[in-house]
Every structure is written in C-alpha cells, then in structure tokens.
Design an enzyme around this catalytic site. Structure first.
Site, PDB file in Angstrom:
ATOM      1  N   SER A 191      -3.122  -1.563  -7.078  1.00 37.97           N
ATOM      2  CA  SER A 191      -3.341  -2.584  -8.106  1.00 37.97           C
ATOM      3  C   SER A 191      -3.657  -3.954  -7.494  1.00 37.97           C
ATOM      4  O   SER A 191      -4.572  -4.646  -7.959  1.00 37.97           O
ATOM      5  CB  SER A 191      -2.140  -2.636  -9.053  1.00 37.97           C
ATOM      6  OG  SER A 191      -1.432  -3.807  -8.930  1.00 37.97           O
ATOM      7  N   ALA A 221      -5.043  -4.738  -4.598  1.00 41.68           N
ATOM      8  CA  ALA A 221      -6.387  -4.764  -4.012  1.00 41.68           C
ATOM      9  C   ALA A 221      -7.450  -4.798  -5.105  1.00 41.68           C
ATOM     10  O   ALA A 221      -8.459  -5.508  -4.992  1.00 41.68           O
ATOM     11  CB  ALA A 221      -6.591  -3.546  -3.112  1.00 41.68           C
ATOM     12  N   ASP A 248      -6.376   0.038   1.506  1.00 38.89           N
ATOM     13  CA  ASP A 248      -6.470  -0.195   0.059  1.00 38.89           C
ATOM     14  C   ASP A 248      -7.710  -1.026  -0.282  1.00 38.89           C
ATOM     15  O   ASP A 248      -8.518  -0.636  -1.131  1.00 38.89           O
ATOM     16  CB  ASP A 248      -5.244  -0.963  -0.456  1.00 38.89           C
ATOM     17  CG  ASP A 248      -4.053  -0.061  -0.680  1.00 38.89           C
ATOM     18  OD1 ASP A 248      -4.009   1.013  -0.054  1.00 38.89           O
ATOM     19  OD2 ASP A 248      -3.171  -0.436  -1.470  1.00 38.89           O
TER      20      ASP A 248
HETATM   21  O1  PMV Z   1       1.431   1.730  -1.481  1.00 39.70           O
HETATM   22  P1  PMV Z   1      -0.029   1.650  -1.272  1.00 39.70           P
HETATM   23  O2  PMV Z   1      -0.816   2.619  -2.027  1.00 39.70           O
HETATM   24  O3  PMV Z   1      -0.557   0.266  -1.324  1.00 39.70           O
HETATM   25  O4  PMV Z   1      -0.351   2.211   0.179  1.00 39.70           O
HETATM   26  C1  PMV Z   1       0.152   1.710   1.305  1.00 39.70           C
HETATM   27  C2  PMV Z   1      -0.295   2.563   2.435  1.00 39.70           C
HETATM   28  C3  PMV Z   1       0.497   2.347   3.703  1.00 39.70           C
HETATM   29  O5  PMV Z   1      -0.086   3.172   4.679  1.00 39.70           O
HETATM   30  C4  PMV Z   1       1.939   2.742   3.508  1.00 39.70           C
HETATM   31  C5  PMV Z   1       0.440   0.888   4.140  1.00 39.70           C
HETATM   32  C6  PMV Z   1      -0.923   0.441   4.599  1.00 39.70           C
HETATM   33  O6  PMV Z   1      -1.117  -0.773   4.684  1.00 39.70           O
HETATM   34  O7  PMV Z   1      -1.780   1.267   4.925  1.00 39.70           O
END
Ligand code: PMV
Length: 308
Positions: free
Chosen positions: A103, A105, A147
C-alpha cells in the site's frame, strides 16, 4: 486536473532474504489500487486530502519524514519546480495497509505520477521507481526496493537488490487466493527482528537466505516454463523457512494449513509477515471454495487473482 492509479502487489517468493541480496519474485495485484487526483487550487498552498486516514493538511504543516508530504516534495525537487503551485491532492486507496500488499509503495507511485503529469513533466517508470525507493525508506527503514519496483513497473519482476530490474514471463497462468489475517504488522519490525537474528549468528542465517534464494530461482524457472505444478511445494518450503526466521505467526500458520487441507497445492505468508497476507496456489475451479474455507477459519478478506 491529473489522475494516476497504481496497483497493489504480492511477493510470490523470497521476502526477507531479498533484503540480504537474494532474488525474490513479485507480481502486481490489480484488484486493489491507490488513486490520486490532483487539481489546481483557488487557495494558497498544497493541500493533501487522504480521507482513508482522516488527513486534510497543508504540505508545509507536515513533518519532513511524513511519507505523503515527502512524496509530493520529491517530485518538485526532482523536476526543479519552485515555488510550488497551489494544488489540491486527493489520495484514496483500496489496498489494506501494513498487510504486505504494497500500500505504501502504491500511494507513493500514484502521487509521483499524478503530480508529474499535472505539471506536464511525466516521469519515466525508472525515475518514479528511484524516487519511490527513497520514500519507501521512510515506511520500512531498510527496504530492499522490491515493493516500489513491482508497483512502478506494474509487471511481474525477478528482483535482486541493487541490480537492474528483470521482468519475467509467465509461461502458463496460475491462480492464487490471497487471504488477509486482519492483523496489521509493520514490515519495519519484522525486518528489524530478522536483522537482530542475523547479527547474532550470520553463518546460520546466511544459509537460510541461500535456501530461500534457491527456491526463488527454481520458482522463476517453473513459472517461465509453465510448470505451475512445481510451485506448490516450493511455496510450502519457503513458508517453512520463513517460520524459522520467526516472521510467521499462529494465524498465518493456521490459515496456510487450512488452505492446504481445503485443496490448495501450496501456501505461504507473503511480505513482511507476523500478520498481513498469505497466498495459496489453487486450481481455478477450487478457488472460491478455498477462499470460503479461509474466511470461515478467520481470514478477514480474500482476493482471487490470476497471474498471467
Ligand atoms: O511487507 P511487504 O509486502 O512490504 O514486503 C516486505 C518484503 C521484505 O522482504 C520483508 C522487506 C523488503 O524490503 O524487501
């Protein structure tokens, strides 16, 4: 007036390990999106309206680390616009926050796109991606950049931190049920906790990151060759490794188990973990049934999406 929309996203494989340089795969989820509308204003200043979070504020009144204000300022800085023109910016989103659907991003990317086209200097996907990465740091602390990349390009990406983006092709479409635990869990915390584990025993956790990276590689090959039957076991293995990283939760474990028992070919948490969403690989005909089972078992919301 100018408008822009940006999709949500899910990480298919490789979260957390991606922060440590291993590959991860992510895809846009167009069923949910952030939308931004920019219009000239009759009054002075730049007014930001985000009714979902009850925000109605003038840009100058927001602290420098406020992600929405920072996104607005970054467009003007990048394009050398000064003084700022008087504008009304309206931000809405159907993407649940802090649940692994990108959300933050998406809101950032939609702001950057709408504002830059409002001032007749539309930014390229690459420029949007770089600016959005800077804003992601305010949300996440030490984000890998996955993201903002998948949201800015709005296509499936094979992502390795610091390397040029590699879109990948989907050899045969496959269906996922995305299910929300309803627990909002800031990614910053789970990423910080993984860092503490890693700092205490780097060789041990590097091995786990290697295993996750190998799963992402195998999954990319399977997806490109249309061998989607190979993805279920890879999801289950990836989930087990995320459990050892302590980023799963009783709810995520319970719901992934329910998904498998109801006929999913595999399931895993997606994103930062501890709460947020899980994904289950399903046959199209069975998707509605598995989504129902997840809702009965406590999931707060489900999305059925086809990756094509
Ligand atoms: O929680 P999300 O979907 O924003 O994903 C984060 C992904 C991680 O690998 C945990 C952190 C990152 O910055 O890649």
């Amino acid at each position: 007036m100018a408008t822009a929309s940006a999709p949500g996203k899910i990480i298919l494989f490789g979260e957390h390990a991606v922060v440590y340089g291993r590959p991860a795969l992510a895809v846009p989820v167009t069923q949910v999106h952030a939308d931004v509308e920019v219009a000239d204003s009759p009054r002075a200043g730049i007014w930001i309206h985000a009714p979902d979070i009850a925000l109605h504020a003038e840009l100058a009144s927001l602290p420098p680390d406020h992600a929405l204000g920072a996104a607005v300022r970054s467009v003007f800085a990048a394009l050398g616009v000064s003084p700022f023109p008087p504008l009304e910016i309206r931000i809405t989103s159907t993407i649940p926050v802090a649940s692994g659907l990108g959300s933050g991003a998406a809101v950032t990317v939609a702001i950057l796109r709408a504002l830059s086209s409002m001032i007749h200097s539309p930014l390229s996907n690459g420029e949007i991606n770089s600016l959005a990465y800077e804003i992601e740091k305010l949300h996440h602390g030490t984000p890998s950049g996955i993201d903002n990349t998948v949201v800015a390009y709005a296509r499936p990406v094979y992502f390795v931190r610091g390397q040029p983006i590699e879109p990948f092709k989907v050899g045969a479409p496959f269906t996922l049920v995305i299910a929300d635990t309803g627990i909002s869990a800031p990614t910053k915390e789970s990423v910080g906790d993984v860092r503490k584990l890693w700092e205490a025993d780097k060789p041990k956790w590097e091995k786990v990151f290697d295993q996750i990276g190998e799963i992402s590689e195998a999954a990319r090959t399977a997806i490109e060759r249309g061998k989607t039957d190979e993805l279920g076991p890879l999801m289950d293995s990836n989930h087990a490794l995320l459990q050892t990283l302590t980023v799963s939760s009783p709810e995520l474990d319970h719901l992934t188990e329910i998904a498998r028992k109801s006929g999913a070919d595999g399931a895993k948490l997606s994103g930062g973990g501890r709460g947020g969403n899980l994904i289950a690989l399903v046959e199209k005909y069975n998707a509605a049934h598995i989504a129902e089972s997840l809702l009965s078992a406590g999931a707060k919301r489900t999305i059925i999406t086809e990756i094509a």
